[in-house]
Every structure is written in C-alpha cells, then in structure tokens.
Design an enzyme around this catalytic site. Structure first.
Site, PDB file in Angstrom:
ATOM      1  N   CYS A 114       7.711  19.045  95.589  1.00  0.00           N
ATOM      2  CA  CYS A 114       8.761  19.495  96.514  1.00  0.00           C
ATOM      3  C   CYS A 114       8.285  20.725  97.286  1.00  0.00           C
ATOM      4  O   CYS A 114       8.388  20.788  98.512  1.00  0.00           O
ATOM      5  CB  CYS A 114      10.029  19.791  95.723  1.00  0.00           C
ATOM      6  SG  CYS A 114      11.466  20.128  96.727  1.00  0.00           S
ATOM      7  N   CYS A 115       7.722  21.696  96.570  1.00  0.00           N
ATOM      8  CA  CYS A 115       7.217  22.907  97.236  1.00  0.00           C
ATOM      9  C   CYS A 115       6.042  22.576  98.158  1.00  0.00           C
ATOM     10  O   CYS A 115       5.905  23.158  99.230  1.00  0.00           O
ATOM     11  CB  CYS A 115       6.745  23.924  96.198  1.00  0.00           C
ATOM     12  SG  CYS A 115       8.047  24.914  95.486  1.00  0.00           S
ATOM     13  N   CYS A 198      14.537  28.997  97.209  1.00  0.00           N
ATOM     14  CA  CYS A 198      15.546  27.986  97.521  1.00  0.00           C
ATOM     15  C   CYS A 198      16.665  28.049  96.477  1.00  0.00           C
ATOM     16  O   CYS A 198      16.427  28.404  95.318  1.00  0.00           O
ATOM     17  CB  CYS A 198      14.919  26.598  97.496  1.00  0.00           C
ATOM     18  SG  CYS A 198      13.654  26.363  98.745  1.00  0.00           S
ATOM     19  N   CYS A 201      16.454  26.548  92.862  1.00  0.00           N
ATOM     20  CA  CYS A 201      15.330  27.036  92.050  1.00  0.00           C
ATOM     21  C   CYS A 201      15.338  28.553  91.882  1.00  0.00           C
ATOM     22  O   CYS A 201      14.324  29.142  91.488  1.00  0.00           O
ATOM     23  CB  CYS A 201      14.008  26.609  92.680  1.00  0.00           C
ATOM     24  SG  CYS A 201      13.905  24.850  92.968  1.00  0.00           S
ATOM     25  N   CYS A 225       5.081  28.834  94.647  1.00  0.00           N
ATOM     26  CA  CYS A 225       5.396  27.642  95.438  1.00  0.00           C
ATOM     27  C   CYS A 225       4.121  26.939  95.892  1.00  0.00           C
ATOM     28  O   CYS A 225       4.141  25.755  96.204  1.00  0.00           O
ATOM     29  CB  CYS A 225       6.255  28.012  96.643  1.00  0.00           C
ATOM     30  SG  CYS A 225       5.384  28.984  97.883  1.00  0.00           S
TER      31      CYS A 225
HETATM   32  S1  SF4 Z   1      11.675  26.189  95.758  1.00  0.00           S
HETATM   33 FE1  SF4 Z   1      12.667  24.381  94.836  1.00  0.00          FE
HETATM   34  S2  SF4 Z   1      13.858  23.390  96.492  1.00  0.00           S
HETATM   35 FE2  SF4 Z   1      12.443  24.876  97.425  1.00  0.00          FE
HETATM   36  S3  SF4 Z   1      10.710  23.665  98.026  1.00  0.00           S
HETATM   37 FE3  SF4 Z   1      10.236  24.490  95.983  1.00  0.00          FE
HETATM   38  S4  SF4 Z   1      10.986  22.985  94.486  1.00  0.00           S
HETATM   39 FE4  SF4 Z   1      11.843  22.456  96.514  1.00  0.00          FE
END
Ligand code: SF4
Length: 242
Positions: A114-115, A198, A201, A225
């Site tokens: 995701c990151c 985010c 998280c 991240c």
């Molecule tokens: S901090 Fe969490 S929601 Fe944001 S990009 Fe990374 S995993 Fe995804």
C-alpha cells in the site's frame, strides 16, 4: 569542501551541538546544496512538523526553492486542509497523488505494498517530473529505531543526492524552532499525535519512540513507508535495503 564529501559522526553532533548551532548547521547545509544544485534542489515536504521546519529553513536560504508533497486517499481531513493551506501560502509546493485502484483495505492486508503504491510511486513521479537532483528531507536520526543509520548527505540513487539537514535535531528542538519562528503546523499535533501519516495507520502514542504510533499492531509498527528505504530511481539503485 563539496557537500557530497560531508560525513561526520552523527551521534557526536546530536549531543555536541546546541540548538542555535544546529540551526546554523542546517542552514549552511541547505545553502551549500542550493549553491551546488540550484533549481534541482527540491524539498520533500511530508507536511509533518519536521518537514515544516525544513521548508521554513529552505525559504530562509531562498524563497525560490521548490517543494513537493505526497498525499494519499487515506490522509486525515485535517492533514488535507493543512496541505491546502500550505499550497495556498507557497504555490511552488506541488502535490503528487496516486489515484489508481487498489485492493480494498490493502493497508491492513499488505501495508508495505500500500505504501509502495500510494507513497513511494508518487515520490518517484515527483523526482522525475520536477527534475530533482537533490531532494531535501525532514528525517531525524532521533525519531526511532529505523532512523538511526542515516547521514546528513547521502547518495542512495546515482544522480540523486539526498540532504537531511535536520538529521541531528531532537524532537524538542523541532518544537523549539516551530515556537520561536512561528511555523504553521498540522493541528493534529494539538490532539496528541507525535508522528503523522495516513488515518488507518496512525495512532496517538506515548513513550520514548516518536514513531511508535505508526502502523501500530502490524509488523511495520514504528517503521517506514519506503521513501527513505526504497530506490527512487530504480534503474540506478546503489544502496537500498529492499
Ligand atoms: S500509511 Fe497506511 S494507508 Fe497510507 S499508504 Fe501506507 S499503508 Fe497505505
């Protein structure tokens, strides 16, 4: 001495310099890099307190210095509002975002992926589109376990210098600077957050590790991240821990 050759004992600097000396050192690092890289020098402004300080320091060196911010669909509303205010104050701050479709709740099933998609990929776009040759970050070696081994000046991607001008600052000194120079910061800090990311998280945490509230409850807890640990120019990777 060219800026690329600067490597000193970071831990000695953390405790050996006082606040005013650290501010002078940070300004000098940015000044030297600006003289060497000119418009290729760009601040990566995460919109956290550390980046806000670096952005302010950079503007003291030259109001012409540009920046980029990475946002995601999961940023808290207050962070988005703060980002919009920052961009209104400084139109030379460009925003990058990846809107591609991703699996539902990927942040829970695979936060690294995701990151990578929502943060690292847009950072690569920013570096490419803004022709960045020297990116400037708000990274500090006192923030937590994952940040102890960085240098003030690094070249992890060939042809892309990374400058961490407040690497040796303590959290207290960041807030000292914010207070003394009246630097605007995200209102979420007033609610108790110490490190912002985010919404799914990021939690409020206490204790010595400033980043402990990031990715709490996952294997990524207090981690990264990826923008500081993954290649931003994948074809020219030199020294990344992937
Ligand atoms: S901090 Fe969490 S929601 Fe944001 S990009 Fe990374 S995993 Fe995804």
């Amino acid at each position: 001495m060219p800026i690329t050759t600067k490597h000193e004992d970071v831990r000695e600097l953390v405790d050996g310099l006082n606040f005013a000396q650290k501010v002078d050192r940070s300004l000098e690092l940015i000044r030297e890099a600006w003289a060497e890289y000119g418009d290729g020098l760009v601040v990566a402004n995460s919109l956290g307190k550390d980046s806000c300080v670096v952005w302010h320091l950079a503007k003291r060196v030259s109001p012409k210095i540009r920046g980029f911010a990475i946002t995601t669909r999961f940023k808290p509303k207050k962070t988005v509002e703060f980002m919009n205010q920052e961009v209104a104050r400084s139109p030379e701050l460009r925003v990058f975002k990846n809107d591609e479709e991703i699996p539902d709740k990927l942040y829970a099933s695979d936060p690294d992926r995701c990151c990578d998609l929502l943060k690292v990929q847009p950072t690569r776009w920013a570096v490419e589109e803004m022709s960045v040759t020297c990116w400037v970050t708000g990274l500090r070696c006192t923030e937590g376990r994952t940040r102890t081994d960085f240098q003030e000046v690094e070249e992890r991607d060939q042809g892309l210098l990374k400058l961490n001008p407040i690497l040796i600052w303590y959290e207290r000194e960041v807030w000292q600077y914010v207070a003394l120079y009246d630097v605007p910061v995200n209102p979420l800090y007033a609610e108790g957050y110490r490190s912002l990311g985010c919404a799914p998280c990021t939690q409020i945490s206490t204790g010595p590790d400033e980043r402990a509230g990031r990715w709490l409850g996952t294997s990524k807890c207090g981690g990264e991240c990826g923008i500081h640990t993954r290649a931003l120019k994948p074809d020219h990777q030199l020294n990344y821990q992937i």
